[in-house]
Design a protein around this motif. Structure first.
Motif, PDB file in Angstrom:
ATOM      1  N   VAL A 162       0.824  -1.208   0.000  1.00  0.00           N
ATOM      2  CA  VAL A 162       0.000   0.000   0.000  1.00  0.00           C
ATOM      3  C   VAL A 162       0.866   1.269   0.000  1.00  0.00           C
ATOM      4  O   VAL A 162       0.872   2.033  -0.967  1.00  0.00           O
ATOM      5  N   VAL A 163       1.577   1.500   1.075  1.00  0.00           N
ATOM      6  CA  VAL A 163       2.277   2.774   1.222  1.00  0.00           C
ATOM      7  C   VAL A 163       3.458   2.895   0.259  1.00  0.00           C
ATOM      8  O   VAL A 163       3.655   3.952  -0.354  1.00  0.00           O
ATOM      9  N   ALA A 164       4.248   1.839   0.092  1.00  0.00           N
ATOM     10  CA  ALA A 164       5.422   1.932  -0.781  1.00  0.00           C
ATOM     11  C   ALA A 164       5.044   2.211  -2.238  1.00  0.00           C
ATOM     12  O   ALA A 164       5.602   3.131  -2.844  1.00  0.00           O
ATOM     13  N   PRO A 165       4.113   1.447  -2.839  1.00  0.00           N
ATOM     14  CA  PRO A 165       3.746   1.809  -4.217  1.00  0.00           C
ATOM     15  C   PRO A 165       3.117   3.192  -4.315  1.00  0.00           C
ATOM     16  O   PRO A 165       3.347   3.923  -5.285  1.00  0.00           O
ATOM     17  N   MET A 166       2.360   3.592  -3.288  1.00  0.00           N
ATOM     18  CA  MET A 166       1.771   4.934  -3.271  1.00  0.00           C
ATOM     19  C   MET A 166       2.876   5.996  -3.248  1.00  0.00           C
ATOM     20  O   MET A 166       2.786   7.019  -3.932  1.00  0.00           O
ATOM     21  N   PHE A 167       3.909   5.737  -2.471  1.00  0.00           N
ATOM     22  CA  PHE A 167       5.045   6.648  -2.353  1.00  0.00           C
ATOM     23  C   PHE A 167       5.719   6.855  -3.710  1.00  0.00           C
ATOM     24  O   PHE A 167       5.987   7.995  -4.129  1.00  0.00           O
ATOM     25  N   TYR A 168       5.989   5.749  -4.424  1.00  0.00           N
ATOM     26  CA  TYR A 168       6.675   5.863  -5.707  1.00  0.00           C
ATOM     27  C   TYR A 168       5.764   6.388  -6.808  1.00  0.00           C
ATOM     28  O   TYR A 168       6.237   7.050  -7.750  1.00  0.00           O
ATOM     29  N   MET A 169       4.469   6.173  -6.689  1.00  0.00           N
ATOM     30  CA  MET A 169       3.546   6.772  -7.651  1.00  0.00           C
ATOM     31  C   MET A 169       3.416   8.269  -7.404  1.00  0.00           C
ATOM     32  O   MET A 169       3.235   9.049  -8.348  1.00  0.00           O
ATOM     33  N   ALA A 170       3.497   8.695  -6.156  1.00  0.00           N
ATOM     34  CA  ALA A 170       3.470  10.132  -5.865  1.00  0.00           C
ATOM     35  C   ALA A 170       4.701  10.816  -6.446  1.00  0.00           C
ATOM     36  O   ALA A 170       4.634  11.957  -6.919  1.00  0.00           O
ATOM     37  N   LEU A 171       5.833  10.105  -6.463  1.00  0.00           N
ATOM     38  CA  LEU A 171       7.062  10.675  -7.002  1.00  0.00           C
ATOM     39  C   LEU A 171       7.126  10.613  -8.528  1.00  0.00           C
ATOM     40  O   LEU A 171       7.495  11.586  -9.182  1.00  0.00           O
ATOM     41  N   PHE A 172       6.753   9.459  -9.086  1.00  0.00           N
ATOM     42  CA  PHE A 172       7.001   9.214 -10.511  1.00  0.00           C
ATOM     43  C   PHE A 172       5.771   8.748 -11.286  1.00  0.00           C
ATOM     44  O   PHE A 172       5.906   8.247 -12.400  1.00  0.00           O
ATOM     45  N   GLY A 173       4.592   8.904 -10.718  1.00  0.00           N
ATOM     46  CA  GLY A 173       3.377   8.509 -11.422  1.00  0.00           C
ATOM     47  C   GLY A 173       3.189   7.002 -11.477  1.00  0.00           C
ATOM     48  O   GLY A 173       3.870   6.239 -10.783  1.00  0.00           O
ATOM     49  N   GLY A 174       2.263   6.580 -12.343  1.00  0.00           N
ATOM     50  CA  GLY A 174       1.970   5.160 -12.456  1.00  0.00           C
ATOM     51  C   GLY A 174       3.178   4.332 -12.845  1.00  0.00           C
ATOM     52  O   GLY A 174       3.335   3.187 -12.405  1.00  0.00           O
ATOM     53  N   VAL A 175       4.068   4.891 -13.655  1.00  0.00           N
ATOM     54  CA  VAL A 175       5.275   4.181 -14.064  1.00  0.00           C
ATOM     55  C   VAL A 175       6.183   3.915 -12.862  1.00  0.00           C
ATOM     56  O   VAL A 175       6.808   2.853 -12.757  1.00  0.00           O
TER      57      VAL A 175
END
Length: 330
Positions: A162-175
């Motif tokens: 949950v939090v980790a993918p959300m973190f990286y999507m906040a930084l770099f979007g869906g990719v």
């Protein structure tokens, strides 16, 4: 700048989609494609590189590069094409990406299936249900062992799912989410310290440790801060977090497990069986009270509360940065 705003909108919608709907039954999950790529690439590389520690480490590094690279380039190309067609098309695709890469709803459903199985079908049904979400041997687990396994899974995946993918999507979007999930999936498939993957899985395991370093700690603090909202012990959560957060072979896994143990006032972790072999592991938390079935529900409440807090934090920071850039460019 327009793409940054579109990406923020997609992340917000994707989070809502996951929290409320989750992955529809029968949905072909993109992580399945990543898993297929890992398996096929591993088979090819094992036929090319020598079966020596150095050769297997090198092969594992190539695996990490190939899988992570493809997991960025392929969804990135689709997303670029959709945004070129129309911003709405891009937002819709990126929303689906973000929603499918988050696992709050799925985590709740799978862990609650364990609780329901124990309630309605007894211990054997509970063991079978929990075997679907953990890697350990479950046939010899007691009822308390089944409950602990489910609670530990919710705790660990509050960060990983949950939090980790959300973190990286906040930084770099869906990719960015695809990049993280590709590494996390590789680690779950080859990041074992056994005869087959002792050397081959080194690169994937190390990369996963690096990517999870910040999200695991953000998740843990968010969980602890969310305790009052869930009627749990925030002071105890922070105390056990500070004491036991490194009681795991991974530098990240015990971060959220320690908070969960302190919040629930129970003891988690300890020895476990994998592939018929007993592994000695330290316990996490104090044995203040025995675990009970309701702890699975409590763990999910804490997971959701922490996820909502992190979503507000990440989206707030992203919005503030976009506003600052727009204001500076005006």
């Amino acid at each position: 700048m327009g793409v940054g705003i579109y990406s923020a909108v997609a992340l917000f919608l994707g989070i809502l989609f996951d929290f409320l709907v989750g992955d529809p039954q029968g949905w072909y999950h993109p992580v399945m494609a990543v898993g297929w790529l890992v398996k096929k690439t591993e088979q090819a590389l094992r036929g090319i590189f020598p079966h020596t520690p150095k050769g297997e480490r090198l092969a594992g590094g190539v695996l990490a590069a190939v899988v992570a690279g493809c997991s960025v380039l392929v969804p990135g190309a689709f997303l670029f094409a959709c945004y070129r067609v129309h911003p709405v098309a891009g937002i819709l695709l990126e929303t689906l990406m973000c929603g499918s890469l988050l696992a709050a709803k799925s985590l709740k459903m799978e862990s609650m299936r364990v609780a329901k199985s124990l309630e309605e079908g007894g211990l054997d049904a509970g063991r079978e249900a929990v075997s679907m979400i953990v890697g350990r041997d479950t046939k010899g687990l007691s009822e308390a062992g089944v409950i602990k396994a489910a609670v530990e899974t919710v705790a660990e995946n509050t960060s990983d799912g949950v939090v980790a993918p959300m973190f990286y999507m906040a930084l770099f979007g869906g990719v960015g989410g695809f990049f993280y999930k590709s590494v996390n999936t590789m680690d779950s498939m080859v990041g074992y310290k056994n005869e087959a993957y002792q050397y081959f899985g080194t690169a994937a395991a190390k990369l996963d440790d690096i990517l999870n370093f910040i999200p695991a700690r953000v998740s843990a603090v968010a969980m602890a801060l969310s305790c009052p909202l869930c009627g749990m012990d925030m002071r105890g959560a922070f105390r056990i977090f500070l004491r036991d957060r490194y009681c795991h072979a991974s530098p990240n896994s015990a971060q959220t497990e320690a908070v969960m143990a302190g919040a629930l006032k129970v003891q988690l972790a300890g020895d476990a069986w994998y592939f018929g072999k007993k592994h000695k592991k330290p316990t996490i938390g104090d044995d203040i009270r025995p675990v009970e079935l309701e702890d699975i529900r409590r763990s999910n409440r804490l997971m959701y509360a922490a996820a909502i807090l992190c979503a507000a934090l990440f989206l707030g920071i992203k919005a503030a940065v976009l506003f600052y850039v727009l204001k500076g460019g005006a």
